[in-house]
Design a protein around this motif. Structure first.
Motif, PDB file in Angstrom:
ATOM      1  N   ILE A 191       0.854  -1.199   0.000  1.00 15.76           N
ATOM      2  CA  ILE A 191       0.000   0.000   0.000  1.00 15.76           C
ATOM      3  C   ILE A 191       0.887   1.246   0.000  1.00 15.76           C
ATOM      4  O   ILE A 191       0.624   2.212  -0.717  1.00 15.76           O
ATOM      5  N   PHE A 192       1.970   1.201   0.782  1.00 20.01           N
ATOM      6  CA  PHE A 192       2.932   2.305   0.789  1.00 20.01           C
ATOM      7  C   PHE A 192       3.523   2.489  -0.607  1.00 20.01           C
ATOM      8  O   PHE A 192       3.638   3.619  -1.100  1.00 20.01           O
ATOM      9  N   ALA A 193       3.904   1.395  -1.269  1.00 17.01           N
ATOM     10  CA  ALA A 193       4.477   1.477  -2.614  1.00 17.01           C
ATOM     11  C   ALA A 193       3.490   2.096  -3.596  1.00 17.01           C
ATOM     12  O   ALA A 193       3.884   2.894  -4.466  1.00 17.01           O
ATOM     13  N   LEU A 194       2.217   1.753  -3.484  1.00 15.35           N
ATOM     14  CA  LEU A 194       1.187   2.343  -4.334  1.00 15.35           C
ATOM     15  C   LEU A 194       1.116   3.847  -4.117  1.00 15.35           C
ATOM     16  O   LEU A 194       1.152   4.634  -5.074  1.00 15.35           O
ATOM     17  N   ALA A 195       1.024   4.274  -2.864  1.00 16.66           N
ATOM     18  CA  ALA A 195       0.946   5.703  -2.548  1.00 16.66           C
ATOM     19  C   ALA A 195       2.215   6.428  -3.001  1.00 16.66           C
ATOM     20  O   ALA A 195       2.155   7.531  -3.562  1.00 16.66           O
ATOM     21  N   ASP A 196       3.360   5.805  -2.780  1.00 23.11           N
ATOM     22  CA  ASP A 196       4.638   6.404  -3.150  1.00 23.11           C
ATOM     23  C   ASP A 196       4.746   6.580  -4.662  1.00 23.11           C
ATOM     24  O   ASP A 196       5.313   7.565  -5.147  1.00 23.11           O
ATOM     25  N   THR A 197       4.191   5.656  -5.416  1.00 20.44           N
ATOM     26  CA  THR A 197       4.230   5.758  -6.879  1.00 20.44           C
ATOM     27  C   THR A 197       3.354   6.914  -7.366  1.00 20.44           C
ATOM     28  O   THR A 197       3.753   7.670  -8.256  1.00 20.44           O
ATOM     29  N   ALA A 198       2.175   7.075  -6.773  1.00 20.69           N
ATOM     30  CA  ALA A 198       1.330   8.223  -7.132  1.00 20.69           C
ATOM     31  C   ALA A 198       2.038   9.527  -6.774  1.00 20.69           C
ATOM     32  O   ALA A 198       2.033  10.493  -7.551  1.00 20.69           O
ATOM     33  N   PHE A 199       2.661   9.563  -5.601  1.00 19.88           N
ATOM     34  CA  PHE A 199       3.456  10.713  -5.163  1.00 19.88           C
ATOM     35  C   PHE A 199       4.542  11.017  -6.195  1.00 19.88           C
ATOM     36  O   PHE A 199       4.713  12.164  -6.626  1.00 19.88           O
TER      37      PHE A 199
END
Length: 144
Positions: free
Chosen positions: A58-66
């Protein structure tokens, strides 16, 4: 080029070299200057020992959008710091969407808020990232 065209070209260049995001099945679905949405299907191989989506993914998903939001200006940008609050579990066989919005951008620093939600609209996590611009561009642009 328009700001939208710059955002699209920058995002495409960033995405073309992102093997980790591709391995996780992440897809950039929207891009605009300072804004991005990225989706990730929660498949059985993304579950932790509790049977819910692994928090690191979930962190990786958010980080990619960031990353796509803050790199949307044809300037290379990295994370300076980030934090996440997990609010609800991600359940198998659903699609998560991370929506990144630029809050502030000045000189070499920026602040971005990212909300991760389920397809039912449930907020799964809130992520805040601080960005730092580094040297380099994604494509030749004499305006920069």
């Amino acid at each position: 080029m328009t700001p939208q065209e710059i955002a699209e070209k920058s995002s495409a260049a960033l995405d073309s070299n992102d093997a980790a995001s591709h391995a996780l099945g992440l897809v950039v679905t929207q891009i605009a200057p300072g804004f991005a949405t990225v989706t990730m299907p929660i498949t059985p191989d993304k579950l932790n020992g509790h049977g819910i989506c692994h928090g690191g993914l979930i962190f990786a998903l958010a980080d990619t959008a960031f990353a796509h939001a803050c790199n949307s200006y044809n300037q290379r940008v990295v994370a300076q710091s980030c934090s996440i609050s997990f609010l609800a579990p991600g359940k198998t066989d659903t699609m998560l969407t991370a929506t990144a919005r630029e809050i502030h951008r000045a000189r070499r620093s920026g602040i971005y808020d990212i909300e991760v939600s389920s397809e039912a609209g449930e907020i799964i996590a809130q992520f805040r990232g601080q960005s730092r611009t580094i040297k380099g561009q994604y494509f030749e642009d004499p305006q920069l």
